[in-house]
Design a protein around this motif. Structure first.
Motif, PDB file in Angstrom:
ATOM      1  N   THR A 164       0.837  -1.199   0.000  1.00 10.59           N
ATOM      2  CA  THR A 164       0.000   0.000   0.000  1.00 10.59           C
ATOM      3  C   THR A 164       0.873   1.250   0.000  1.00 10.59           C
ATOM      4  O   THR A 164       2.066   1.208   0.320  1.00 10.59           O
ATOM      5  CB  THR A 164      -0.921   0.037   1.229  1.00 10.59           C
ATOM      6  N   VAL A 165       0.259   2.365  -0.329  1.00  7.64           N
ATOM      7  CA  VAL A 165       0.950   3.650  -0.263  1.00  7.64           C
ATOM      8  C   VAL A 165       1.470   3.905   1.147  1.00  7.64           C
ATOM      9  O   VAL A 165       2.570   4.433   1.344  1.00  7.64           O
ATOM     10  CB  VAL A 165      -0.011   4.765  -0.731  1.00  7.64           C
ATOM     11  N   GLN A 166       0.687   3.500   2.148  1.00 10.77           N
ATOM     12  CA  GLN A 166       1.105   3.711   3.532  1.00 10.77           C
ATOM     13  C   GLN A 166       2.397   2.963   3.864  1.00 10.77           C
ATOM     14  O   GLN A 166       3.187   3.417   4.703  1.00 10.77           O
ATOM     15  CB  GLN A 166      -0.017   3.290   4.489  1.00 10.77           C
ATOM     16  N   THR A 187      -0.900   1.070 -10.778  1.00 13.35           N
ATOM     17  CA  THR A 187      -2.316   1.060 -10.416  1.00 13.35           C
ATOM     18  C   THR A 187      -2.846  -0.350 -10.154  1.00 13.35           C
ATOM     19  O   THR A 187      -3.663  -0.549  -9.255  1.00 13.35           O
ATOM     20  CB  THR A 187      -3.160   1.728 -11.510  1.00 13.35           C
ATOM     21  N   ALA A 190      -1.544  -1.402  -6.741  1.00  7.81           N
ATOM     22  CA  ALA A 190      -2.243  -0.672  -5.681  1.00  7.81           C
ATOM     23  C   ALA A 190      -3.646  -1.232  -5.465  1.00  7.81           C
ATOM     24  O   ALA A 190      -4.103  -1.396  -4.315  1.00  7.81           O
ATOM     25  CB  ALA A 190      -2.307   0.814  -6.023  1.00  7.81           C
ATOM     26  N   HIS A 195      -6.161  -0.662  -2.351  1.00  5.39           N
ATOM     27  CA  HIS A 195      -6.640   0.683  -2.681  1.00  5.39           C
ATOM     28  C   HIS A 195      -7.763   0.536  -3.706  1.00  5.39           C
ATOM     29  O   HIS A 195      -7.508   0.164  -4.861  1.00  5.39           O
ATOM     30  CB  HIS A 195      -5.518   1.533  -3.275  1.00  5.39           C
ATOM     31  N   ASP A 196      -8.998   0.821  -3.320  1.00  5.31           N
ATOM     32  CA  ASP A 196     -10.128   0.591  -4.225  1.00  5.31           C
ATOM     33  C   ASP A 196     -10.265   1.764  -5.187  1.00  5.31           C
ATOM     34  O   ASP A 196     -11.041   2.700  -4.974  1.00  5.31           O
ATOM     35  CB  ASP A 196     -11.424   0.391  -3.442  1.00  5.31           C
ATOM     36  N   LEU A 197      -9.526   1.711  -6.264  1.00  4.46           N
ATOM     37  CA  LEU A 197      -9.507   2.787  -7.240  1.00  4.46           C
ATOM     38  C   LEU A 197     -10.803   2.864  -8.040  1.00  4.46           C
ATOM     39  O   LEU A 197     -11.093   3.893  -8.660  1.00  4.46           O
ATOM     40  CB  LEU A 197      -8.324   2.598  -8.193  1.00  4.46           C
ATOM     41  N   GLY A 202     -11.859   6.782  -4.604  1.00  4.16           N
ATOM     42  CA  GLY A 202     -10.758   5.859  -4.310  1.00  4.16           C
ATOM     43  C   GLY A 202      -9.417   6.348  -4.816  1.00  4.16           C
ATOM     44  O   GLY A 202      -8.396   6.226  -4.131  1.00  4.16           O
ATOM     45  N   ALA A 205      -8.276   9.305  -2.619  1.00  2.00           N
ATOM     46  CA  ALA A 205      -7.792   8.868  -1.307  1.00  2.00           C
ATOM     47  C   ALA A 205      -6.370   8.340  -1.398  1.00  2.00           C
ATOM     48  O   ALA A 205      -5.516   8.660  -0.556  1.00  2.00           O
ATOM     49  CB  ALA A 205      -8.731   7.811  -0.734  1.00  2.00           C
ATOM     50  N   MET A 206      -6.093   7.533  -2.411  1.00  2.66           N
ATOM     51  CA  MET A 206      -4.745   6.975  -2.553  1.00  2.66           C
ATOM     52  C   MET A 206      -3.728   8.071  -2.853  1.00  2.66           C
ATOM     53  O   MET A 206      -2.643   8.114  -2.253  1.00  2.66           O
ATOM     54  CB  MET A 206      -4.712   5.929  -3.663  1.00  2.66           C
ATOM     55  N   CYS A 230     -10.253  -5.853  -6.133  1.00  4.26           N
ATOM     56  CA  CYS A 230      -9.504  -5.084  -5.144  1.00  4.26           C
ATOM     57  C   CYS A 230      -9.180  -5.953  -3.931  1.00  4.26           C
ATOM     58  O   CYS A 230     -10.038  -6.680  -3.433  1.00  4.26           O
ATOM     59  CB  CYS A 230     -10.328  -3.871  -4.710  1.00  4.26           C
TER      60      CYS A 230
END
Length: 290
Positions: A164-166, A187, A190, A195-197, A202, A205-206, A230
């Motif tokens: 994740t980005v985190q 993408t 992610a 990450h629900d793009l 979504g 948020a990411m 996802c």
């Protein structure tokens, strides 16, 4: 506290291209393929992506690629894993990264993409300590005119160190927020990592989270749709708009201020026609923001 986003949208000149096939030579084949798919930026392998053999380039090909108007990025082999407890894998991974960075200088690449890796059987803490001890010196070796090392989070399979980005926060902290350690965001990875793009808000948020955690470090986007849902942890790319992320999400991505001016490269299935269609779709989405 991170800086606020600028109010303006990205320039419609954000470059869109793809990973190119190089049959016939790195520049000869690669630049022809880039022209065939109407790419504005290219990503290449400079050695076998599924092996450890390191090969030198041909000076004429390197010069042609370096003098091309297309920005160039390099992707390291898939076997690279600086978090591995296996001493041989670690040594070969570092050798592959150093080789790609050297080749990056020779072809004028802007960045070298490397997967952030897995701890495999050792603890996460031990793997991150190993990355600090072994990858940080590599970053210090990059010359001023060399490419950045672009950390690409993974799809979230077991023991992945960064998905994740985190997860980028502790990973970059491990590398002491070195100025040559930057980010390539995929993408499909992610989405697979959670990450629900495809959901409303979504993408925002990411990208907001990325800006908060690593402001200014995003240097490349891999634009890939996903065959799997996802949070699946499965890295299976699909053509843009044909997968479970959907075309609208890529329009939102192009419209997010944190993506302003960041090149997009597709790594989608198929060959010339499919790749050209993906790039043209992304260009249409880009142009709608103008």
């Amino acid at each position: 506290m991170t800086a606020p986003f600028p109010p303006s949208r990205p320039s419609p000149t954000t470059l869109i291209g793809g990973h190119v096939l190089v049959a016939g030579g790195l520049a000869t084949g690669g630049l022809k393929y880039a022209a065939d798919i109407e790419a504005e930026v290219v990503q290449v392998f400079v050695t076998n992506p599924r092996g450890w053999a390191l090969t030198d380039g041909k000076p004429s090909e390197d010069t042609a690629l370096r003098e091309s108007p297309l920005p160039v990025f390099i992707h390291t082999p898939y076997l690279v894993n600086v978090g591995s407890p296996n001493a041989e894998v670690l040594e070969k991974s570092l050798g592959s990264i150093r080789h790609a960075l050297r080749r990056g200088v020779e072809v004028g690449a802007l960045g070298v993409v490397v997967h952030t890796g897995s701890s495999v059987t050792q603890s996460r803490e031990d793997a991150l300590r190993q990355i600090h001890d072994h990858l940080l010196p590599v970053l210090d070796e990059i010359p001023d005119d060399g490419p950045d090392l672009l950390l690409e989070p993974m799809a979230g399979q077991a023991n992945m160190l960064c998905a994740t980005v985190q997860d980028l926060g502790p990973y970059l902290e491990t590398l002491e927020f070195h100025p040559r350690a930057n980010v390539c965001l995929d993408t499909c990875h992610a989405f697979a990592a959670g990450h629900d793009l495809a959901a409303p808000g979504g993408v925002k948020a990411m990208m907001d989270a990325l800006h908060a955690i690593a402001p200014g470090r995003l240097k490349l986007l891999h634009a890939n749709d996903s065959k799997d849902p996802c949070g699946s942890g499965r890295d299976r790319h699909e053509n843009i708009g044909a997968g479970l992320i959907g075309a609208a999400a890529f329009g939102e991505l192009l419209g997010h201020p944190a993506a302003a001016g960041i090149p997009l490269c597709i790594e989608t299935p198929g060959k010339v026609e499919g790749h050209r269609n993906d790039i043209l779709l992304l260009k249409r989405l880009r142009d709608e923001l103008a």
